[in-house]
Motif scaffolding. Sequence first.
Motif, PDB file in Angstrom:
ATOM      1  N   GLY A 277      -6.720  -6.584   3.975  1.00  0.00           N
ATOM      2  CA  GLY A 277      -7.748  -6.404   2.956  1.00  0.00           C
ATOM      3  C   GLY A 277      -7.222  -5.923   1.613  1.00  0.00           C
ATOM      4  O   GLY A 277      -7.794  -6.245   0.578  1.00  0.00           O
ATOM      5  N   ASN A 278      -6.131  -5.159   1.631  1.00  0.00           N
ATOM      6  CA  ASN A 278      -5.656  -4.696   0.321  1.00  0.00           C
ATOM      7  C   ASN A 278      -4.882  -5.789  -0.430  1.00  0.00           C
ATOM      8  O   ASN A 278      -4.478  -5.597  -1.559  1.00  0.00           O
ATOM      9  N   ASP A 279      -4.694  -6.941   0.227  1.00  0.00           N
ATOM     10  CA  ASP A 279      -4.070  -8.086  -0.451  1.00  0.00           C
ATOM     11  C   ASP A 279      -5.112  -9.053  -1.008  1.00  0.00           C
ATOM     12  O   ASP A 279      -4.780  -9.961  -1.774  1.00  0.00           O
TER      13      ASP A 279
ATOM     14  N   GLY B 228       0.822  -1.209   0.000  1.00  0.00           N
ATOM     15  CA  GLY B 228       0.000   0.000   0.000  1.00  0.00           C
ATOM     16  C   GLY B 228       0.852   1.254   0.000  1.00  0.00           C
ATOM     17  O   GLY B 228       0.390   2.352  -0.295  1.00  0.00           O
ATOM     18  N   ARG B 229       2.115   1.097   0.329  1.00  0.00           N
ATOM     19  CA  ARG B 229       3.001   2.253   0.453  1.00  0.00           C
ATOM     20  C   ARG B 229       3.452   2.770  -0.903  1.00  0.00           C
ATOM     21  O   ARG B 229       3.405   2.055  -1.902  1.00  0.00           O
ATOM     22  N   SER B 230       3.977   3.994  -0.892  1.00  0.00           N
ATOM     23  CA  SER B 230       4.578   4.570  -2.092  1.00  0.00           C
ATOM     24  C   SER B 230       5.946   3.921  -2.297  1.00  0.00           C
ATOM     25  O   SER B 230       6.481   3.277  -1.377  1.00  0.00           O
TER      26      SER B 230
ATOM     27  N   SER C 168       1.552   1.608  -3.840  1.00  0.00           N
ATOM     28  CA  SER C 168       0.320   2.381  -3.708  1.00  0.00           C
ATOM     29  C   SER C 168      -0.895   1.507  -4.050  1.00  0.00           C
ATOM     30  O   SER C 168      -1.739   1.861  -4.876  1.00  0.00           O
ATOM     31  N   VAL C 169      -0.968   0.360  -3.396  1.00  0.00           N
ATOM     32  CA  VAL C 169      -2.081  -0.582  -3.522  1.00  0.00           C
ATOM     33  C   VAL C 169      -2.303  -1.020  -4.978  1.00  0.00           C
ATOM     34  O   VAL C 169      -3.440  -1.126  -5.448  1.00  0.00           O
ATOM     35  N   GLY C 170      -1.200  -1.245  -5.673  1.00  0.00           N
ATOM     36  CA  GLY C 170      -1.347  -1.758  -7.043  1.00  0.00           C
ATOM     37  C   GLY C 170      -1.775  -0.697  -8.038  1.00  0.00           C
ATOM     38  O   GLY C 170      -2.309  -1.009  -9.100  1.00  0.00           O
TER      39      GLY C 170
ATOM     40  N   SER D  63      -9.114  -1.842   4.260  1.00  0.00           N
ATOM     41  CA  SER D  63      -8.116  -2.738   4.862  1.00  0.00           C
ATOM     42  C   SER D  63      -7.741  -2.309   6.260  1.00  0.00           C
ATOM     43  O   SER D  63      -8.001  -1.164   6.660  1.00  0.00           O
ATOM     44  N   HIS D  64      -7.117  -3.236   6.983  1.00  0.00           N
ATOM     45  CA  HIS D  64      -6.601  -2.980   8.337  1.00  0.00           C
ATOM     46  C   HIS D  64      -7.675  -2.467   9.282  1.00  0.00           C
ATOM     47  O   HIS D  64      -7.365  -1.889  10.322  1.00  0.00           O
ATOM     48  N   GLY D  65      -8.935  -2.611   8.894  1.00  0.00           N
ATOM     49  CA  GLY D  65     -10.021  -2.103   9.712  1.00  0.00           C
ATOM     50  C   GLY D  65     -10.072  -0.592   9.775  1.00  0.00           C
ATOM     51  O   GLY D  65     -10.958  -0.024  10.411  1.00  0.00           O
TER      52      GLY D  65
HETATM   53  C1  GLC Z   1      -0.465   2.036   3.321  1.00  0.00           C
HETATM   54  C2  GLC Z   1      -0.683   3.380   2.652  1.00  0.00           C
HETATM   55  C3  GLC Z   1      -2.066   3.934   2.959  1.00  0.00           C
HETATM   56  C4  GLC Z   1      -3.106   2.886   2.580  1.00  0.00           C
HETATM   57  C5  GLC Z   1      -2.824   1.610   3.354  1.00  0.00           C
HETATM   58  C6  GLC Z   1      -3.793   0.516   3.027  1.00  0.00           C
HETATM   59  O1  GLC Z   1      -0.405   2.191   4.703  1.00  0.00           O
HETATM   60  O2  GLC Z   1       0.323   4.276   3.067  1.00  0.00           O
HETATM   61  O3  GLC Z   1      -2.316   5.107   2.242  1.00  0.00           O
HETATM   62  O4  GLC Z   1      -4.400   3.348   2.867  1.00  0.00           O
HETATM   63  O5  GLC Z   1      -1.522   1.160   3.012  1.00  0.00           O
HETATM   64  O6  GLC Z   1      -3.765   0.153   1.689  1.00  0.00           O
END
Ligand code: GLC
Length: 680
Positions: free
Chosen positions: A619-621, A473-475, A497-499, A580-582
């Motif tokens: 969740g973002n995975d 999810g990071r840059s 950045s989340v794909g 994601s991450h709640g």
């Molecule tokens: C990372 C990103 C954040 C994003 C999160 C979940 O922490 O820095 O912007 O919301 O991942 O994808």
Amino acid sequence: MRILHVALGGCLKAPPVEYGITEDTGGHIAYVLGAAMAQARDPRVRSVDIVTRAFGDPALDPVHADPVQSVAPGCTIRRLVTHDMRYLSKESLQAHLPALSRAFCDLLRGMAERPDIIHAHFADAAVLARAAQAEFGIEWTYTPHSLALQKAGAADCPQLQDRIRAERAAVAGAGAIIVSSRDEAERQLLPYGADSEGRTHRINPGVSLDRDRGPGAARDLIAPFLRDAAKPILLAIARPVRKKNLGALVDAYAASPALQDRANLVIVAGLRHGINAGPEEQAGVIRDLFDRVDRYGLWGKVALPARHDGAQIRSLYALAAEGGVFVNPALHEPFGLTLIEAAQAGVPVVATCDGGPVDILQQLEAGMLVDPTNPQDIAAACLQMLDHPRRDWLAQKARHKARAAFNWDRWAAASIQVYAGLRPIRSRQDGPVMRILASDIDGTLTGCVQSAGRFGAWHEMRPRGLMFAVATGRSAPEARRVLREWQLPEPDLFITSVGSEIWRRDGQGGLTLCGDYADHLSGDWDRDAVTATLQGTGIAWQPHYEQRRWKLSLFGDAGDATAVTRALADAGLAAHVIASHGRFIDVLPVRAGKAAALRFEAERHGLSLAQCITAGDSGNDRDMLIASGASILPANAFDELAGITGVGIFRSRDRHAAGVLDGLARLGLTVTPKPKVQHA
Ligand code: GLC
Ligand code: MG
């Protein structure tokens, strides 16, 4: 390794430095000295030189004319002597750069052993670094310290054109760019070329405070100004330049009788000889401060000491720690070293919301951000910090965090790693790609130092034809920073950045954004309209640097994500909403996401998602875990992934990287680690 820093402006000398003695004798000198001395302490480093300009001026220390000055063991200042020995402000250095470049190349030519790396501070120093690269082939890195284009409208300002041109050239030419804040890495540098991010590294700097000898010296310094010197202090320390916005602090103080009642205001604005001496801007700022104090009738409550040294500054922090607050009201602050000094001394901070302080305060988990153009806001935040019921507890917590996260030895280790990465590297991935392992970073590879180390060993021995990608999810700069901090291997490919972005290695230590993927996403993406719709939901935005070209991010739970999805559908906008991450919500182009990016990459190699292995914990995975042929969830995976099932999905009983390795072993991808070779 031999390292050479170049920093031309201000009065750079071995400590003690008289900060504020000239307009350009500011934080960058503390940075260069702290950085160089820490690098010199690192056993991998043979020598560190700091190259600056020689000058002679009766008002300034004669040491500035000496060609060589020792700073510490292995750390030396070398001064370039040219025909013009006047002290020159940063602006007037421009015309002297050809002569300085010649002097610099002469210096290098005369060295028995030339440096392996040059680190240029400010764009003028980059001109010298470029000359040295042309003649001697030495790689160089650049730390901008401040960037003209961060200010709206700067691009059209005729006075700034030369500076902007020089900054552009520095950004384009540097092998790596080392900055301190996310604001610099992910916002300020972008107008200089979006690809700069692929060569940008964020490394927290340290601070070098004098030893704490208590508040006595500070009391002596400010007592002559004050009627009731026993009150706590609101402390501001900044060079007397307009952008530091010190006048607004006097306005804030004047506007709040409650604040005047609670605390005295102490403004330490450089060093002065009377209110008319010194450069025009400095004298103007000082006169303006005196004028405001006078007009508001604040004499007896405001201290404006004319001179100070490092010991008095340390003592002022010690005094502010006793019930006071540190304030930085700058209109823009590229980083904000004083905030970390204050935090390390146990002083709560109130800081501008423009620039570096945003992520500094996030890392300290303390302090308050204010709108620097709003004196009421500044006053209210100061009062709140003074009277905060858990003031001491918060200050202690911030102090520990600041000491752990911002120290020069850590900076030195990271910088050396960045320098070392600038050598052309051949990817191990030279043959055809037969499989791709795409792993999330946070919580999946990080979380346990030992198993992260084991993953590194696995990576070194990974089977040929297996491409290792991270999907995070990071840059890109943040992903690299976290990998570095966890000593995890650099992957062959970054899905960030989340794909919504794909970055490839350029073989020179940098990364390049995949333009084809960017084009592929842009079609259906109306970023402005999506932004407006998200605004309408009233859900809180993540900090500005998390808002990217193809990713908009909010704070909110799954319920908020549903509301976002509905709002976008109502507005007829296509987007991919991921919770994601709640607590995070990311909104991406419909065609983006970790699975989408991985599919895009796989297809380039003639593969499908079925030939990809993925690992992730949140969740973002989800999309890539479901779509790939094999997927691994470590035991610490978030509950939000509880529902996903399938033949290719493996839930390990081990946590973090150990879970990933467990999954890889089940897929037959075990390797026997080589015995570790110890390098001298
Ligand atoms: C990372 C990103 C954040 C994003 C999160 C979940 O922490 O820095 O912007 O919301 O991942 O994808
Ligand atoms: Mg994660």
